[in-house]
Write a protein that holds these residues in place. Structure first.
Motif, PDB file in Angstrom:
ATOM      1  N   SER A 159     -12.295 -21.906 -44.246  1.00  0.00           N
ATOM      2  CA  SER A 159     -13.210 -20.929 -43.655  1.00  0.00           C
ATOM      3  C   SER A 159     -12.587 -19.536 -43.634  1.00  0.00           C
ATOM      4  O   SER A 159     -13.286 -18.527 -43.771  1.00  0.00           O
ATOM      5  CB  SER A 159     -13.609 -21.357 -42.241  1.00  0.00           C
ATOM      6  OG  SER A 159     -12.483 -21.522 -41.407  1.00  0.00           O
ATOM      7  N   TYR A 208     -25.914 -30.702 -42.893  1.00  0.00           N
ATOM      8  CA  TYR A 208     -24.459 -30.610 -42.962  1.00  0.00           C
ATOM      9  C   TYR A 208     -23.798 -31.430 -41.860  1.00  0.00           C
ATOM     10  O   TYR A 208     -22.663 -31.879 -42.024  1.00  0.00           O
ATOM     11  CB  TYR A 208     -24.011 -29.153 -42.888  1.00  0.00           C
ATOM     12  CG  TYR A 208     -24.389 -28.341 -44.108  1.00  0.00           C
ATOM     13  CD1 TYR A 208     -24.618 -28.957 -45.339  1.00  0.00           C
ATOM     14  CD2 TYR A 208     -24.514 -26.960 -44.039  1.00  0.00           C
ATOM     15  CE1 TYR A 208     -24.970 -28.212 -46.450  1.00  0.00           C
ATOM     16  CE2 TYR A 208     -24.864 -26.206 -45.160  1.00  0.00           C
ATOM     17  CZ  TYR A 208     -25.085 -26.845 -46.360  1.00  0.00           C
ATOM     18  OH  TYR A 208     -25.428 -26.119 -47.469  1.00  0.00           O
ATOM     19  N   SER A 255     -21.608 -18.351 -44.110  1.00  0.00           N
ATOM     20  CA  SER A 255     -22.481 -19.011 -45.066  1.00  0.00           C
ATOM     21  C   SER A 255     -22.858 -18.062 -46.192  1.00  0.00           C
ATOM     22  O   SER A 255     -23.426 -16.991 -45.951  1.00  0.00           O
ATOM     23  CB  SER A 255     -23.761 -19.498 -44.372  1.00  0.00           C
ATOM     24  OG  SER A 255     -24.701 -19.951 -45.328  1.00  0.00           O
ATOM     25  N   SER A 276     -18.242 -22.138 -40.536  1.00  0.00           N
ATOM     26  CA  SER A 276     -17.719 -21.045 -41.352  1.00  0.00           C
ATOM     27  C   SER A 276     -18.849 -20.071 -41.616  1.00  0.00           C
ATOM     28  O   SER A 276     -19.980 -20.264 -41.161  1.00  0.00           O
ATOM     29  CB  SER A 276     -17.152 -21.590 -42.662  1.00  0.00           C
ATOM     30  OG  SER A 276     -16.651 -20.553 -43.477  1.00  0.00           O
ATOM     31  N   ASP A 286     -13.068 -18.189 -47.220  1.00  0.00           N
ATOM     32  CA  ASP A 286     -14.477 -17.944 -47.508  1.00  0.00           C
ATOM     33  C   ASP A 286     -14.998 -16.748 -46.729  1.00  0.00           C
ATOM     34  O   ASP A 286     -15.650 -15.849 -47.275  1.00  0.00           O
ATOM     35  CB  ASP A 286     -15.287 -19.198 -47.165  1.00  0.00           C
ATOM     36  CG  ASP A 286     -16.636 -19.204 -47.865  1.00  0.00           C
ATOM     37  OD1 ASP A 286     -16.863 -18.339 -48.718  1.00  0.00           O
ATOM     38  OD2 ASP A 286     -17.461 -20.074 -47.546  1.00  0.00           O
ATOM     39  N   ASP A 330     -21.177 -25.666 -42.769  1.00  0.00           N
ATOM     40  CA  ASP A 330     -21.052 -25.250 -44.160  1.00  0.00           C
ATOM     41  C   ASP A 330     -20.715 -26.448 -45.034  1.00  0.00           C
ATOM     42  O   ASP A 330     -19.919 -27.309 -44.649  1.00  0.00           O
ATOM     43  CB  ASP A 330     -19.964 -24.183 -44.284  1.00  0.00           C
ATOM     44  CG  ASP A 330     -19.913 -23.570 -45.673  1.00  0.00           C
ATOM     45  OD1 ASP A 330     -20.875 -22.864 -46.029  1.00  0.00           O
ATOM     46  OD2 ASP A 330     -18.927 -23.796 -46.380  1.00  0.00           O
TER      47      ASP A 330
END
Length: 611
Positions: free
Chosen positions: A318, A94, A364, A362, A321, A130
């Motif tokens: 984020s 990432y 996961s 963020s 999420d 992420d």
């Protein structure tokens, strides 16, 4: 700030919310026992008071550690070691996808996990780089850095600082209420969609090839085409399926760490039979070396605006999420988390990443289920994972060199399988079909568009669901049935006695702009349908919890329309806060005190007069 105290997962009152095996919606989290409500101790202070409870609301992780049970240690250590095998490859991948050096992915994993363990309320949520953020970060870093890795590190670090500050402020402003918008069926739909998305994303690695990701369902089509074209690496697939079978077979055991055994076995098999060289099985390879150091990211004046925009964008992604994921896992593990503190914890982790050569991170949805399936009990899992990565970077960068990526894919697939919720959805389908189809719509949104758009769709559906209930609420004309105490809906009790000249009307919702006109229409319709000429309408207003300006104007218009017909509008059981609003709107003076009664019986007695 008293309202900021996060929920204590060890509190008996909290544990009472869900004590049965199916209290979380059908099944307990994989590998989890119900957490013990014991060890209820206050944190002592130098003055012998309980001020420690006040400061501990900002550091829920420390509160958990102060009440740590020895029986959790083995689970957390094993889960942390298993988690480390996932954190390393995805962190590097990432970082590169975000336009930064791969080592930054490990830095953005180690430091945030340590910080979140102190400030984060969720006991098993895993933070780190992420994929959902990679495109946003790359869109800022790549054009501004010009390929300079040091400048890219500074840009990524500053974006993390911006994101962290936005998230901390969001938490302090108590914006975590957004998670309350999501009902259980919507959460099920989101999590089922996430499970399918994660599973599909790992299939190419399991089969030993790669495809360009264009969306979950399109990816599935591409995977099928690649398999039919003969691109499957049978050695990689055998290792992956063997790993998956081992994990699933040992999943029910609380004593044997199935995931760790499967990963170690796959690594040994690849090294022993030299599968990487002989059969082109993809492996992790040697790790880069070096630990993060504190550094203030410095950027140019011309970079400020795009970095601010990018940092706010990743904070929003984020935020959404993590809010949904945290709430879902709180239900699965039968605990409670404060969504506002969740934002503070996530923001603190981003701030730390920015100061230690990392980039925005963020929660996961792929690594958290790995920690859950491995038996994580507390935030110590993340600490063990972070320390394991640091130790690998220092003394053993080649230890996981032969770890096959198909085995890592099997770990994620096994975890994704455990995320699917089917049993409770069957129950919802049986008792409330429309909520079941809401869940399916959210599932389809995530499966078709991906996790982040799926979250947005889930929130939009939730808002529509809420507004629909308020926009077209239930209302009833009331009468007094024989042998039943109180006043009830005449459609349910057709023989109920109705007082001549009086309409008792109940409105089961707040009065606001979306339903004010409907309220007026239904009252007038009740008057028109009355079996006797109407002299008075009494609104049973106990369910009316709020009135806005539009609704207040509609009440005035309704009063005028009724007065033309010689009918007086009155209210019963209206709450004091709503009366206060009517005073501010000038309606209380218009109606007068005599039009308000504390109970329906009092309103009826006032209408009938002395007997």
């Amino acid at each position: 700030m008293a309202g900021m105290q996060p929920a204590d997962p060890l509190s008996p009152s909290r544990m009472g919310v869900a004590t049965s095996p199916h209290a979380d919606g059908g099944h307990a989290a994989s590998g989890h026992e119900a957490y013990s409500p014991g060890n209820q101790v206050e944190v002592p202070t130098a003055r012998g008071g309980n001020r420690g409870i006040q400061w501990s609301r900002w550091t829920p992780g420390l509160r958990t550690f102060l009440r740590y049970e020895a029986t959790w240690l083995g689970h957390d250590v094993v889960a942390g070691l298993v988690l480390a095998t996932m954190l390393v490859p995805v962190g590097i991948a990432y970082a590169v996808a975000s336009g930064l050096p791969g080592i930054c992915g490990l830095y953005a994993t180690i430091i945030p996990l340590l910080v979140y363990a102190v400030f984060g309320p969720s006991r098993i949520l895993v933070l780190g780089p992420d994929s959902a953020l990679a495109a946003v970060i790359l869109g800022v870093v790549l054009p501004l850095s010009g390929g300079d890795p040091q400048r890219a590190i500074a840009l990524g670090g500053m974006m993390a600082l911006v994101s962290g500050m936005v998230l901390v402020l969001a938490g302090l402003a108590r914006l975590g209420f957004v998670t309350e918008l999501l009902s259980k069926p919507i959460r099920y739909g989101y999590m089922n969609g996430i499970a399918l998305t994660v599973l599909i994303s790992q299939l190419p690695k399991l089969f030993g090839f790669s495809v360009e990701s264009t969306g979950p369902l399109r990816d599935l089509w591409a995977i099928g085409g690649a398999v039919l074209a003969g691109r499957t690496n049978w050695a990689a697939l055998a290792v992956g399926l063997g790993t998956l079978a081992t994990i699933l077979l040992l999943r029910g055991s609380r004593r044997v760490p199935g995931i760790l055994i499967a990963v170690i076995g796959a690594t040994i098999a690849v090294g022993l039979f030299d599968l990487a060289e002989r059969h082109d099985v993809s492996i992790l390879g040697s790790l880069p070396q070096g630990l993060p150091r504190f550094a203030i990211p410095l950027i140019g004046v011309g970079d400020i605006v795009p970095v601010l925009i990018g940092g706010c964008a990743v904070a929003m992604v984020s935020f959404a999420d993590t809010s949904v994921l945290s709430r879902a896992y709180a239900a699965r593990t039968r605990t409670t988390v404060d969504p506002n503190q969740e934002m503070v914890g996530l923001g603190a982790a981003n701030l730390a990443a920015g100061f230690f050569q990392g980039f925005p991170i963020s929660s996961s949805s792929s690594r958290t289920p790995v920690a859950e399936a491995a038996g994580a009990r507390t935030q110590l899992t993340g600490i063990v994972g972070a320390l394991a990565i640091a130790l690998l970077l220092l003394v053993a960068p080649d230890l996981l060199r032969n770890l096959p990526t198909s085995a890592l894919a099997a770990v994620v697939i096994a975890s994704a399988i455990g995320l699917f919720e089917v049993a409770d959805l069957r129950r919802i389908h049986r008792i409330q079909r429309w909520e079941f189809w809401l869940s399916i719509a959210c599932f389809a949104g995530v499966a078709v568009f991906g996790a982040i758009p799926g979250i947005g769709l889930a929130i939009v559906i939730a808002v529509i669901e809420f507004l629909w209930d308020g926009w077209r609420p239930y209302s009833a004309v009331l009468g007094r049935p024989n042998g039943v105490e109180g006043y009830h809906d005449v459609t349910r009790y057709p023989q109920a006695h109705r007082i001549s000249g009086l309409v008792l009307f109940r409105w089961d919702a707040p009065l606001f702009f979306a339903n004010a006109e409907l309220f007026r229409e239904r009252v007038l319709a009740a008057v028109a349908e009355s079996p006797t000429p109407v002299q008075c309408v009494v609104v049973a207003a106990a369910p009316v919890t709020s009135v806005d300006v539009t609704a207040a104007d509609a009440l005035a218009e309704l009063d005028d329309a009724l007065l033309v017909q010689g009918i007086e509008l009155r209210f019963a059981e209206l709450k004091d806060p709503v009366k206060d609003k009517l005073r501010r709107f000038g309606l209380f003076d218009r109606f007068g005190e005599t039009r308000f009664s504390p109970t329906l019986d009092a309103a009826v007695s006032r209408y009938q007069g002395p007997t």
